[in-house]
Design a protein around this motif. Structure first.
Motif, PDB file in Angstrom:
ATOM      1  N   VAL A 233      48.121 -34.592 -16.279  1.00 22.75           N
ATOM      2  CA  VAL A 233      48.194 -34.393 -14.829  1.00 22.75           C
ATOM      3  C   VAL A 233      48.969 -33.124 -14.466  1.00 22.75           C
ATOM      4  N   LEU A 234      50.085 -32.880 -15.155  1.00 21.81           N
ATOM      5  CA  LEU A 234      50.909 -31.724 -14.815  1.00 21.81           C
ATOM      6  C   LEU A 234      50.273 -30.397 -15.215  1.00 21.81           C
ATOM      7  N   TYR A 235      49.268 -30.435 -16.078  1.00 17.47           N
ATOM      8  CA  TYR A 235      48.599 -29.196 -16.499  1.00 17.47           C
ATOM      9  C   TYR A 235      48.039 -28.442 -15.289  1.00 17.47           C
ATOM     10  N   SER A 236      47.510 -29.188 -14.330  1.00 18.83           N
ATOM     11  CA  SER A 236      47.003 -28.566 -13.097  1.00 18.83           C
ATOM     12  C   SER A 236      48.063 -28.541 -12.010  1.00 18.83           C
TER      13      SER A 236
ATOM     14  N   LEU B 146      44.268 -38.072  -9.019  1.00 20.48           N
ATOM     15  CA  LEU B 146      44.973 -37.202  -9.951  1.00 20.48           C
ATOM     16  C   LEU B 146      44.537 -37.463 -11.391  1.00 20.48           C
ATOM     17  N   LEU B 147      44.067 -38.667 -11.655  1.00 21.83           N
ATOM     18  CA  LEU B 147      43.534 -38.981 -12.977  1.00 21.83           C
ATOM     19  C   LEU B 147      42.118 -38.444 -13.156  1.00 21.83           C
ATOM     20  N   LEU B 148      41.316 -38.570 -12.099  1.00 15.65           N
ATOM     21  CA  LEU B 148      39.894 -38.225 -12.209  1.00 15.65           C
ATOM     22  C   LEU B 148      39.607 -36.755 -11.917  1.00 15.65           C
ATOM     23  N   VAL B 149      40.174 -36.243 -10.833  1.00 17.68           N
ATOM     24  CA  VAL B 149      39.936 -34.838 -10.440  1.00 17.68           C
ATOM     25  C   VAL B 149      41.282 -34.187 -10.094  1.00 17.68           C
ATOM     26  N   PRO B 150      42.104 -33.911 -11.093  1.00 19.41           N
ATOM     27  CA  PRO B 150      43.460 -33.412 -10.813  1.00 19.41           C
ATOM     28  C   PRO B 150      43.497 -32.076 -10.087  1.00 19.41           C
ATOM     29  N   GLY B 151      42.625 -31.132 -10.466  1.00 20.15           N
ATOM     30  CA  GLY B 151      42.662 -29.796  -9.858  1.00 20.15           C
ATOM     31  C   GLY B 151      42.523 -29.794  -8.346  1.00 20.15           C
ATOM     32  N   PRO B 152      41.401 -30.296  -7.805  1.00 18.13           N
ATOM     33  CA  PRO B 152      41.232 -30.333  -6.341  1.00 18.13           C
ATOM     34  C   PRO B 152      42.285 -31.198  -5.635  1.00 18.13           C
TER      35      PRO B 152
ATOM     36  N   PHE C 115      52.850 -21.736 -18.546  1.00 17.83           N
ATOM     37  CA  PHE C 115      52.608 -22.702 -19.628  1.00 17.83           C
ATOM     38  C   PHE C 115      53.921 -23.244 -20.185  1.00 17.83           C
ATOM     39  N   GLY C 116      54.909 -22.377 -20.334  1.00 15.23           N
ATOM     40  CA  GLY C 116      56.213 -22.840 -20.822  1.00 15.23           C
ATOM     41  C   GLY C 116      56.859 -23.832 -19.874  1.00 15.23           C
TER      42      GLY C 116
END
Length: 204
Positions: free
Chosen positions: A146-149, A7-13, A163-164
């Motif tokens: 992390v939560l962005y993805s 989750l730190l390195l590749v959060p999206g996948p 986004f909100g």
């Protein structure tokens, strides 16, 4: 541990895989959060008991009694668990208020998974030469990263509200982490619960 690193390195996948797995919240607690929390607290208790903590005003490390270190670790453990539930409740109330179709289960799993890389960063607090509040600030920064993805892939809000909700969830979880750290430091400095409760259990 592996999910926390990913989750730190590749959060999206990683979030995509976790969303597809759709694990029960109890399994997320037992298999993801609990081991990370135990490892973090155990490492900090051991480091405090062995090396103490650096006091800038003294210019040296100050030894910490094992009982106080254990009390600190117990406080951190309990409050970190509580943070996941409280943050999830607050975010769930927000989603209801802005009519986002989701479940408490989705929110809880998202925030609980997000806590794992936070705990990984907080392990750095074991080194007495690092400022504990700098480590806490980095941990909160990790929440936003992390939560962005995580929010779009796990909670799946409408794009206009995503986004909100991401900002709200990040701020709420970040505040919970900061409050947990504050209370744990008060216990460590024996400002709070000095001497425990006389139970002789985990420092209390």
């Amino acid at each position: 541990m592996i999910n926390a690193i990913l989750l730190l390195l590749v959060p999206g996948p990683t979030w995509k895989r976790l969303s597809s797995a759709d694990r029960h919240p109890a399994l997320v607690l037992l298999l993801s959060l609990a081991p990370m929390l135990l490892a973090t607290c155990a490492l900090e208790v051991w480091a405090l008991s062995t090396y103490g903590t650096y006091v800038a005003s003294l210019g040296r490390s100050q030894t910490i009694p094992p009982t106080v270190a254990l009390r600190y670790g117990t406080t951190h453990f309990v409050l970190a668990f509580a943070s996941c539930f409280l943050a999830s409740m607050f975010v769930a109330n927000i989603t209801r208020g802005i009519s986002i179709r989701t479940t408490f289960r989705q929110i809880f799993c998202t925030l609980t998974y997000a806590m794992c890389p936070v705990l990984l960063v907080q392990m750095a607090d074991s080194w007495d030469f690092l400022n504990t509040w700098v480590v806490c600030a980095l941990a909160i920064l990790v929440v936003f990263m992390v939560l962005y993805s995580g929010v779009p892939q796990m909670i799946k809000p409408d794009p206009a509200k995503a986004f909100g909700l991401y900002l709200a969830a990040s701020v709420i979880l970040g505040v919970c982490i900061g409050v947990t750290h504050l209370f744990s430091q008060l216990v460590l400095n024996e400002t709070l619960f000095k001497g425990g409760f006389g139970l002789g259990v985990l420092g209390y």
